[in-house]
Design a protein around this motif. Structure first.
Motif, PDB file in Angstrom:
ATOM      1  N   LYS A 173     -48.680 -16.017  10.260  1.00  0.00           N
ATOM      2  CA  LYS A 173     -49.449 -16.862   9.245  1.00  0.00           C
ATOM      3  C   LYS A 173     -48.914 -16.909   7.526  1.00  0.00           C
ATOM      4  O   LYS A 173     -48.677 -17.917   7.176  1.00  0.00           O
ATOM      5  N   VAL A 174     -48.500 -15.659   7.429  1.00  0.00           N
ATOM      6  CA  VAL A 174     -47.881 -15.426   5.863  1.00  0.00           C
ATOM      7  C   VAL A 174     -46.588 -16.228   5.794  1.00  0.00           C
ATOM      8  O   VAL A 174     -46.372 -17.068   4.766  1.00  0.00           O
ATOM      9  N   GLU A 175     -45.816 -16.166   6.947  1.00  0.00           N
ATOM     10  CA  GLU A 175     -44.472 -16.619   7.081  1.00  0.00           C
ATOM     11  C   GLU A 175     -44.773 -18.141   6.785  1.00  0.00           C
ATOM     12  O   GLU A 175     -44.027 -18.815   5.801  1.00  0.00           O
ATOM     13  N   HIS A 176     -45.791 -18.928   7.337  1.00  0.00           N
ATOM     14  CA  HIS A 176     -45.851 -20.202   7.425  1.00  0.00           C
ATOM     15  C   HIS A 176     -46.197 -20.620   5.934  1.00  0.00           C
ATOM     16  O   HIS A 176     -46.129 -21.907   5.575  1.00  0.00           O
ATOM     17  N   LYS A 177     -46.821 -19.805   5.243  1.00  0.00           N
ATOM     18  CA  LYS A 177     -46.859 -20.017   3.807  1.00  0.00           C
ATOM     19  C   LYS A 177     -46.187 -20.130   3.008  1.00  0.00           C
ATOM     20  O   LYS A 177     -46.035 -20.941   1.924  1.00  0.00           O
ATOM     21  N   ILE A 178     -45.378 -18.908   3.050  1.00  0.00           N
ATOM     22  CA  ILE A 178     -44.398 -18.715   1.970  1.00  0.00           C
ATOM     23  C   ILE A 178     -43.133 -19.549   2.303  1.00  0.00           C
ATOM     24  O   ILE A 178     -42.435 -19.703   1.319  1.00  0.00           O
ATOM     25  N   TYR A 179     -42.619 -19.630   3.343  1.00  0.00           N
ATOM     26  CA  TYR A 179     -41.161 -20.073   3.684  1.00  0.00           C
ATOM     27  C   TYR A 179     -41.244 -21.674   3.130  1.00  0.00           C
ATOM     28  O   TYR A 179     -40.332 -22.012   2.327  1.00  0.00           O
ATOM     29  N   PRO A 180     -42.330 -22.300   3.239  1.00  0.00           N
ATOM     30  CA  PRO A 180     -42.196 -23.717   2.636  1.00  0.00           C
ATOM     31  C   PRO A 180     -42.342 -23.734   1.175  1.00  0.00           C
ATOM     32  O   PRO A 180     -41.237 -24.341   0.401  1.00  0.00           O
ATOM     33  N   GLN A 181     -42.802 -22.849   0.425  1.00  0.00           N
ATOM     34  CA  GLN A 181     -42.802 -22.693  -0.958  1.00  0.00           C
ATOM     35  C   GLN A 181     -41.352 -22.319  -1.317  1.00  0.00           C
ATOM     36  O   GLN A 181     -40.968 -22.868  -2.407  1.00  0.00           O
ATOM     37  N   ALA A 182     -40.553 -21.261  -0.834  1.00  0.00           N
ATOM     38  CA  ALA A 182     -39.286 -21.038  -1.073  1.00  0.00           C
ATOM     39  C   ALA A 182     -38.508 -21.962  -1.030  1.00  0.00           C
ATOM     40  O   ALA A 182     -37.469 -22.216  -1.830  1.00  0.00           O
ATOM     41  N   VAL A 183     -38.417 -22.721   0.183  1.00  0.00           N
ATOM     42  CA  VAL A 183     -37.661 -24.150   0.375  1.00  0.00           C
ATOM     43  C   VAL A 183     -37.839 -25.192  -0.898  1.00  0.00           C
ATOM     44  O   VAL A 183     -37.097 -25.698  -1.447  1.00  0.00           O
ATOM     45  N   LYS A 184     -39.186 -25.116  -1.317  1.00  0.00           N
ATOM     46  CA  LYS A 184     -39.513 -26.211  -2.322  1.00  0.00           C
ATOM     47  C   LYS A 184     -38.886 -25.679  -3.547  1.00  0.00           C
ATOM     48  O   LYS A 184     -38.347 -26.458  -4.223  1.00  0.00           O
ATOM     49  N   LEU A 185     -38.894 -24.455  -3.747  1.00  0.00           N
ATOM     50  CA  LEU A 185     -38.034 -23.745  -5.014  1.00  0.00           C
ATOM     51  C   LEU A 185     -36.622 -24.211  -5.015  1.00  0.00           C
ATOM     52  O   LEU A 185     -36.099 -24.673  -5.963  1.00  0.00           O
ATOM     53  N   PHE A 186     -36.126 -23.880  -3.902  1.00  0.00           N
ATOM     54  CA  PHE A 186     -34.477 -24.312  -3.703  1.00  0.00           C
ATOM     55  C   PHE A 186     -34.338 -25.828  -3.820  1.00  0.00           C
ATOM     56  O   PHE A 186     -33.445 -26.098  -4.690  1.00  0.00           O
ATOM     57  N   CYS A 187     -35.374 -26.647  -3.188  1.00  0.00           N
ATOM     58  CA  CYS A 187     -34.972 -27.949  -3.301  1.00  0.00           C
ATOM     59  C   CYS A 187     -35.064 -28.697  -4.843  1.00  0.00           C
ATOM     60  O   CYS A 187     -34.492 -29.583  -5.335  1.00  0.00           O
ATOM     61  N   GLY A 188     -36.093 -27.820  -5.681  1.00  0.00           N
ATOM     62  CA  GLY A 188     -36.422 -28.071  -6.844  1.00  0.00           C
ATOM     63  C   GLY A 188     -35.238 -27.598  -7.881  1.00  0.00           C
ATOM     64  O   GLY A 188     -35.691 -27.309  -9.147  1.00  0.00           O
ATOM     65  N   ASP A 189     -34.168 -26.841  -7.606  1.00  0.00           N
ATOM     66  CA  ASP A 189     -33.339 -26.077  -8.319  1.00  0.00           C
ATOM     67  C   ASP A 189     -33.941 -25.168  -9.170  1.00  0.00           C
ATOM     68  O   ASP A 189     -33.679 -24.860 -10.284  1.00  0.00           O
TER      69      ASP A 189
END
Ligand code: GRF
Length: 203
Positions: A173-189
């Motif tokens: 449950k926690v994985e599914h919450k934080i992985y998209p957030q981290a990917v988003k940070l990467f994508c936003g440089d």
């Protein structure tokens, strides 16, 4: 420029699903252009196809060594102009070839608080060890497994009554919450690496 993402997955693909869902309900700041697996039976491939994402597998056993296998993968990554590789339960070690080509552009999620409980049994090992707090780590991939600079961590408490199964559910449950957030940070440089440390830049 929107990033083009390749997700590598060997199994169930629930983290892949979380990334797809995040991009449906919101925006990762990038698009999942490809899902790759080393196992043609990986359920992750079905999930990708359902969402019209290019998905395929290559069987590593058809190659003399892991490097030759990766040469084939790299061809596809280049064809799709992939900017970021997201490992989501990819159970096949990357070689310096892909790691070098995609330096600081590969993310991994690990189901424990690194550097504790490295390896493929992070959930079970933490549970059996009797630790009270474990969690989830998202990190950049370097040459050593479960080692690269840490982007994000979140705790998961193990209560006395938890079964391994219950604890595992909490981790996912926690994985599914934080992985998209981290990917988003990467994508936003928004991620700046300084040695072992990752700075999250302000909006
Ligand atoms: C996750 O627990 C992840 O942390 C680990 O492999 C598992 C993959 O699960 N690296 P799924 O295939 O995304 O459901």
């Amino acid at each position: 420029m929107r990033k083009k993402i390749a997700v590598f997955a060997s199994g169930f693909g629930s983290n892949l699903q979380a990334l797809i869902d995040f991009n449906t309900d919101g925006d990762l700041g990038g698009d999942i252009a490809l899902v790759f697996s080393n196992d043609p039976k990986a359920f992750a491939l079905k999930r990708a196809k359902k969402h019209n994402i290019r998905a395929g597998s290559i069987n590593p056993s058809g190659f003399a060594n892991r490097q030759d296998f990766e040469v084939e993968i790299l061809k596809i990554l280049k064809e799709e102009k992939i900017d970021l590789i997201v490992l989501a339960g990819y159970m096949f070690l990357l070689t310096p070839l892909i790691i070098g080509e995609y330096k600081n552009r590969i993310l991994n999620i690990h189901p424990a608080l690194l550097p504790s409980f490295k390896g493929t049994r992070g959930i079970k090992d933490a549970f059996e060890y009797g630790t009270r707090i474990s969690g989830v780590t998202v990190h950049f991939v370097d040459g050593e497994p479960d080692n690269g600079p840490i982007i994000m961590q979140a705790p998961v408490f193990i209560s006395q009554d938890d079964t391994l199964d219950e604890f595992e559910k909490k981790i996912h449950k926690v994985e599914h919450k934080i992985y998209p957030q981290a990917v988003k940070l990467f994508c936003g440089d928004k991620l700046k690496i300084e040695g072992r440390k990752v700075e999250i830049l302000p909006e």
